[in-house]
Scaffold this active site. Sequence first.
Site, short mmCIF file in Angstrom:
data_model
loop_
_atom_site.label_atom_id
_atom_site.label_comp_id
_atom_site.label_asym_id
_atom_site.label_seq_id
_atom_site.Cartn_x
_atom_site.Cartn_y
_atom_site.Cartn_z
N SER A 15 1.05 -1.28 -0.05
CA SER A 15 0.08 -0.04 -0.11
C SER A 15 0.84 1.29 0.10
O SER A 15 1.96 1.06 0.39
CB SER A 15 -0.92 -0.10 1.47
OG SER A 15 -1.79 1.14 1.52
N TYR A 59 -2.00 0.49 10.45
CA TYR A 59 -1.83 -0.12 9.29
C TYR A 59 -0.46 0.30 8.62
O TYR A 59 0.00 -0.40 7.76
CB TYR A 59 -2.93 0.52 8.42
CG TYR A 59 -3.29 -0.10 7.20
CD1 TYR A 59 -3.29 -1.44 6.89
CD2 TYR A 59 -3.43 0.85 5.98
CE1 TYR A 59 -3.71 -1.85 5.37
CE2 TYR A 59 -3.51 0.49 4.79
CZ TYR A 59 -3.61 -0.81 4.53
OH TYR A 59 -3.72 -1.58 3.38
N1 LIG Z 1 -8.65 -0.94 -0.84
C1 LIG Z 1 -7.55 -0.13 -0.70
O1 LIG Z 1 -7.87 1.07 -0.83
C2 LIG Z 1 -6.23 -0.84 -0.75
C3 LIG Z 1 -5.27 0.16 -1.10
C4 LIG Z 1 -3.91 -0.21 -0.84
C5 LIG Z 1 -3.60 -1.50 -0.62
N2 LIG Z 1 -4.75 -2.17 -0.40
C6 LIG Z 1 -4.08 -3.88 -0.01
O2 LIG Z 1 -4.73 -4.79 -1.01
C7 LIG Z 1 -4.97 -5.92 -0.52
C8 LIG Z 1 -6.65 -6.14 -0.57
O3 LIG Z 1 -7.49 -5.26 -0.24
P1 LIG Z 1 -8.94 -5.28 -0.78
O4 LIG Z 1 -9.46 -3.83 -0.99
O5 LIG Z 1 -9.16 -6.09 -2.02
O6 LIG Z 1 -9.72 -5.76 0.54
P2 LIG Z 1 -10.70 -6.90 0.73
O7 LIG Z 1 -11.57 -6.87 -0.23
O8 LIG Z 1 -10.98 -6.61 2.11
O9 LIG Z 1 -10.07 -8.17 0.48
C9 LIG Z 1 -9.13 -8.69 1.80
C10 LIG Z 1 -8.94 -10.29 1.20
O10 LIG Z 1 -7.98 -10.99 2.36
C11 LIG Z 1 -8.49 -12.06 2.82
N3 LIG Z 1 -8.39 -12.19 4.00
C12 LIG Z 1 -8.40 -11.63 5.21
N4 LIG Z 1 -7.95 -12.33 6.27
C13 LIG Z 1 -7.53 -13.51 5.90
C14 LIG Z 1 -7.11 -14.66 6.37
N5 LIG Z 1 -6.66 -14.47 7.71
N6 LIG Z 1 -6.76 -15.87 5.87
C15 LIG Z 1 -7.01 -15.62 4.38
N7 LIG Z 1 -7.41 -14.73 3.78
C16 LIG Z 1 -7.65 -13.52 4.51
C17 LIG Z 1 -10.29 -11.63 2.72
O11 LIG Z 1 -10.78 -13.13 2.58
P3 LIG Z 1 -11.45 -13.86 3.55
O12 LIG Z 1 -12.50 -12.76 4.44
O13 LIG Z 1 -12.58 -14.64 3.09
O14 LIG Z 1 -10.71 -14.79 4.54
C18 LIG Z 1 -10.36 -10.96 1.35
O15 LIG Z 1 -10.32 -11.79 0.34
C19 LIG Z 1 -4.94 -5.77 1.22
O16 LIG Z 1 -3.73 -6.51 1.45
C20 LIG Z 1 -4.99 -4.30 1.35
O17 LIG Z 1 -4.08 -4.17 2.51
C21 LIG Z 1 -5.96 -2.10 -0.38
#
Ligand SMILES: NC(=O)c1ccc[n+]([C@@H]2O[C@H](COP(=O)([O-])OP(=O)(O)OC[C@H]3O[C@@H](n4cnc5c(N)ncnc54)[C@H](OP(=O)(O)O)[C@@H]3O)[C@@H](O)[C@H]2O)c1
Length: 258
Positions: free
Chosen positions: A138, A151
């Site tokens: 991120s 975070y």
């Molecule tokens: N959205 C943003 O603005 C943004 C910006 C920069 C970086 N990111 C990063 O990008 C990544 C994905 O973000 P996103 O926006 O797609 O978020 P999201 O929709 O909340 O996805 C998070 C994913 O991680 C999985 N997960 C969480 N805990 C887990 C565990 N204990 N074991 C296995 N899987 C787990 C969840 O699946 P389950 O709940 O089914 O386990 C879900 O598939 C993250 O690392 C986040 O920090 C996001």
Amino acid sequence: MTTRRAVVTGASSGIGEAAVRALRAGGWDVVGVARRADRLEALDAEVGSVSFAADLTSPADVDALAEHLSSTGDVHALVHVAGGARGTDRVEDGVAEDWRWMFEVNVLSAQRVTAAVLPLLRSSIAEGGHADTLFVTSTAAQTAYPGGSGYNAAKAGESMLARALRLELNGEPIRVTEIAPGMVFTEEFTLNRLGGDRAAAEKVYEGVADPLTAGDVADVIAYALNAPGHVNLDLVTMRPVAQSAQHLLARGPLRPRL
Ligand SMILES: NC(=O)c1ccc[n+]([C@@H]2O[C@H](COP(=O)([O-])OP(=O)(O)OC[C@H]3O[C@@H](n4cnc5c(N)ncnc54)[C@H](OP(=O)(O)O)[C@@H]3O)[C@@H](O)[C@H]2O)c1
């Protein structure tokens, strides 16, 4: 050339799900990993991925994932997307449970799954070939902001893991890529961060012209994996145009100043 196989964590929603779609569309075999089996199975049925439900904070689940992978074929890429944020507390108000969760899911899980999959990547490399590891961190790993604290620290930890890994793998044909997105509009990320408060989550994106989509990030993931094997994208920082920096977000339509 044989079909390449990628493991994508965080495949049940957002960026991970979009990465599964993009890689499948590009001809990859994909194993999607997350905890929610129902969502993974629905995605499998739609795009032809093969999922494995696992909690990456559980060493036993990660061992079972490695076992499953080694008994079902080669693995050419690990795409680690699973992660997330909890809370927007200042350092002085930090909730230990939230910090612990963020370190578990963003840092320790990255280490655990990398250690489990790396031997499989090595043994899957054909003569003259290569393998990939890719981490979605991120811009929070690069720039602190008030309330980012836990975070910021966790994503910076994950970013450092990727950088150390690249040095440790020097001399092997294994790429290490870090993709650091700024604001991405996904269904669950901010909602989870803000404890399910939908109104507060909507406010975060209010008026922002075109935040990044999960598909935008997935396109870069696919590009990195499909680039010629000698090309390593070390770090890709990507933001929506409206977000010039962590602290500088334009709200409202973007217009040329004439
Ligand atoms: N959205 C943003 O603005 C943004 C910006 C920069 C970086 N990111 C990063 O990008 C990544 C994905 O973000 P996103 O926006 O797609 O978020 P999201 O929709 O909340 O996805 C998070 C994913 O991680 C999985 N997960 C969480 N805990 C887990 C565990 N204990 N074991 C296995 N899987 C787990 C969840 O699946 P389950 O709940 O089914 O386990 C879900 O598939 C993250 O690392 C986040 O920090 C996001």
